[in-house]
Each structure stands twice: as structure tokens, then as C-alpha cells.
Design a protein around this motif. Sequence first.
Motif, PDB file in Angstrom:
ATOM      1  N   ALA A  22      82.023  35.127  -0.052  1.00 35.72           N
ATOM      2  CA  ALA A  22      81.515  35.834  -1.222  1.00 35.72           C
ATOM      3  C   ALA A  22      80.001  35.726  -1.245  1.00 35.72           C
ATOM      4  O   ALA A  22      79.454  34.628  -1.177  1.00 35.72           O
ATOM      5  N   ALA A  23      79.352  36.877  -1.340  1.00 37.96           N
ATOM      6  CA  ALA A  23      77.894  36.929  -1.325  1.00 37.96           C
ATOM      7  C   ALA A  23      77.384  37.376  -2.686  1.00 37.96           C
ATOM      8  O   ALA A  23      77.907  38.310  -3.281  1.00 37.96           O
ATOM      9  N   SER A  24      76.353  36.728  -3.180  1.00 38.47           N
ATOM     10  CA  SER A  24      75.777  37.099  -4.461  1.00 38.47           C
ATOM     11  C   SER A  24      74.263  36.966  -4.383  1.00 38.47           C
ATOM     12  O   SER A  24      73.726  36.314  -3.489  1.00 38.47           O
ATOM     13  N   GLY A  25      73.586  37.575  -5.335  1.00 39.84           N
ATOM     14  CA  GLY A  25      72.132  37.517  -5.366  1.00 39.84           C
ATOM     15  C   GLY A  25      71.537  38.848  -4.948  1.00 39.84           C
ATOM     16  O   GLY A  25      71.963  39.887  -5.391  1.00 39.84           O
ATOM     17  N   ARG A  26      70.588  38.769  -4.051  1.00 42.21           N
ATOM     18  CA  ARG A  26      69.883  39.960  -3.598  1.00 42.21           C
ATOM     19  C   ARG A  26      70.825  40.947  -2.948  1.00 42.21           C
ATOM     20  O   ARG A  26      71.808  40.573  -2.327  1.00 42.21           O
TER      21      ARG A  26
END
Length: 123
Positions: A22-26
Motif C-alpha cells: 500500500a502506497a500513500s503520500g505523494r
Amino acid sequence: VQLQASGGGLVQAGGSLRLSCAASGRTFGSSALAWFRQAPGKEREFIAAIRWSSSSTHYADSVKGRFTISRDNVKNLVYLQMNSLKPEDTAVYYCAARWGPTLYTTRNDYPSWGQGTQVTVSS
């Protein structure tokens, strides 16, 4: 960017597992996501990478034909589908990210890392 890997576990040889990152942020419009693994006493090795914008992929020879990397743009997830698992696939698996579309294969080219998830394949 923050990354969180999950989906590891214990599986018998010949079995399958699917890892998620799971990727989050930019946002990831021009980025590459990759999976690496590290077995006890060994260097961290490249497994697979995917270009976020085009889904172009690159694999290590050791997993080509058995593992598949993919991504879900809506959910910001990267997957590693692992089939025909072997005991030598046992390792901690990490997801990593870098800005720019080039699918590098060395760990130093990826500045962002998630925590690892353990995969154990029994014989």
C-alpha cells in the motif's frame, strides 16, 4: 511516500502467495515501484519492478515466469503474485519506490522502503 507491505506467510513448495504494498503520500505519476527480498545472511536482491504510468515491468531471472508484479492505480496498491514457490524463495520481502520511470534493479536506487513481510516456503 509511505509504503506498507503485507501478505506474507507460510506456504508449501509449489504453492502461491500474493503480496500487497500500500502506497500513500505523494502521487505516483512518474515513478517506479519494486519488490526486493532478503534471505538470512544474504544481500537484498531485486525481484521485480513496475512503471506506475505504463505498467511496464522488469523481472529478475530467478523469478521470471513464476512471479507477476502489477499495480492498482485507484487503490494505490502494488501486488506481487508468487506462484510455484520454492524453498529458496524464503525471505523477507520489501516494496520500494523511486521517482522517475527507470526500472532500476539495485537497492540504492530506491529511496523509499516499506517494512518487510516474511515469506516462508516449506519443502
